[in-house]
Design an enzyme around this catalytic site. Structure first.
Site, PDB file in Angstrom:
ATOM      1  N   ASP A   7       0.833  -1.208   0.000  1.00  0.00           N
ATOM      2  CA  ASP A   7       0.000   0.000   0.000  1.00  0.00           C
ATOM      3  C   ASP A   7       0.869   1.260   0.000  1.00  0.00           C
ATOM      4  OD1 ASP A   7      -2.264   1.505   0.034  1.00  0.00           O
ATOM      5  OD2 ASP A   7      -2.809   1.078   2.108  1.00  0.00           O
ATOM      6  N   HIS A   9       3.046   3.374  -8.991  1.00  0.00           N
ATOM      7  CA  HIS A   9       2.865   1.939  -9.268  1.00  0.00           C
ATOM      8  C   HIS A   9       4.126   1.358  -9.925  1.00  0.00           C
ATOM      9  CE1 HIS A   9      -1.155   2.171  -7.868  1.00  0.00           C
ATOM     10  NE2 HIS A   9      -1.645   2.837  -8.892  1.00  0.00           N
ATOM     11  N   LEU A  41      10.677 -21.035  -4.205  1.00  0.00           N
ATOM     12  CA  LEU A  41       9.697 -20.126  -3.592  1.00  0.00           C
ATOM     13  C   LEU A  41       8.425 -20.159  -4.424  1.00  0.00           C
ATOM     14  CD1 LEU A  41       8.870 -17.523  -1.845  1.00  0.00           C
ATOM     15  CD2 LEU A  41       9.936 -16.184  -3.646  1.00  0.00           C
ATOM     16  N   GLU A  81       0.896 -13.366  12.428  1.00  0.00           N
ATOM     17  CA  GLU A  81       1.407 -12.209  13.154  1.00  0.00           C
ATOM     18  C   GLU A  81       1.303 -11.026  12.202  1.00  0.00           C
ATOM     19  OE1 GLU A  81       2.259 -12.238  16.283  1.00  0.00           O
ATOM     20  OE2 GLU A  81       2.001 -14.409  16.448  1.00  0.00           O
TER      21      GLU A  81
END
Ligand code: FPP
Length: 246
Positions: free
Chosen positions: A21, A38, A132, A208
């Site tokens: 954000d 962006h 990943l 968390e």
């Protein structure tokens, strides 16, 4: 001492999710167009993805475009879609080189055909990569996902394929957009906002939460290490007492 050297590699979060954000505010603060924010946000995506692969994070999920983002001005949506296509085209080699698998969650078929096709292409090309798993949430909303899940399970109950008493967590998991996405361990949101915004409501049950005022285009690998260190200093009790954990 560098932050990286303080990270305990035995206790890394298995799954990190990020609400990216602040692109718009970053641009506005500099007197630039939102679109430039962006573009710089896309550079941060690259740095964070490569760093996660390097330090052996297994799952990274990024909130790239929410269902609500369709309500933005038409031009901003168009430019975001173009940025997505160009980033995918540019970075497919980096994904391959770093052994990164791309997956998506969200209503991918509601994206412009060009974007959906480019995504499908990269997902196919990287499907066997193991280091990943990078998941992009696109045209995504968690409540819509849960509604889809309830509808699909209800239909199975109606057709006697499953009985209501057998509905458990794994049945719900099996009807989400991506059945292989594990629970989130660490959820990061940049830009100072402290809310979840309809992101991964099922998967963050025990996550968390880490909020930072840093705007997404300014977020870098040191900020990521800081979030991981903060996570490692927390006691995750999963409903138990501290004593039970010792
Ligand atoms: C939030 O900032 C960001 C978005 C809605 C889009 C996220 C897109 C990127 C980081 C760029 C490209 C992504 C990929 C995966 C290549 P905002 O516009 O809501 O910022 P604001 O709240 O300050 O206005």
């Amino acid at each position: 001492m560098s932050l990286l050297s303080q990270i305990n590699t035995e206790r890394l979060p298995h799954h990190i999710a990020i609400i990216m954000d602040g692109n718009g505010r970053w641009a506005k603060n500099k007197g630039l167009l939102r679109n430039i924010g962006h573009k710089n946000g896309a550079k941060t995506v690259k740095e964070v993805v490569e760093t996660c692969a390097k330090i052996d994070i297994k799952y990274l999920t990024l909130y790239a475009f929410s269902n609500e983002n369709w309500n933005r001005p038409k031009l901003e949506v168009e430019l975001l879609m173009k940025l997505l296509i160009s980033s995918l085209k540019k970075e497919v080699k980096t994904l391959q080189k770093n052994n990164i698998k791309l997956t998506t969650i969200g209503n991918i078929n509601s994206l412009p055909t060009k974007v959906a096709n480019e995504l499908k292409d990269v997902v196919t090309k990287t499907k066997d990569n193991k280091r990943l798993t990078l998941t992009l949430a696109l045209s995504y909303g968690s409540r819509e996902e849960l509604i889809k899940t309830v509808k699909e399970i209800s239909l199975k109950v109606k057709n006697n394929l499953i009985s209501p008493e057998n509905i458990d967590k794994s049945v719900i998991n099996n009807h989400l957009y991506n059945q292989n996405l594990p629970d989130v361990d660490l959820l990061i949101r940049t830009s100072g906002e402290q809310r979840i915004s309809n992101f991964l409501l099922w998967e963050i049950a025990y996550a968390e939460l880490f909020f930072t005022r840093t705007l997404w285009p300014d977020f870098n690998k040191e900020n990521l290490f800081e979030a991981i260190l903060n996570y490692q200093n927390r006691e995750r009790r999963f409903g138990k007492t501290s004593e039970q954990l010792k």
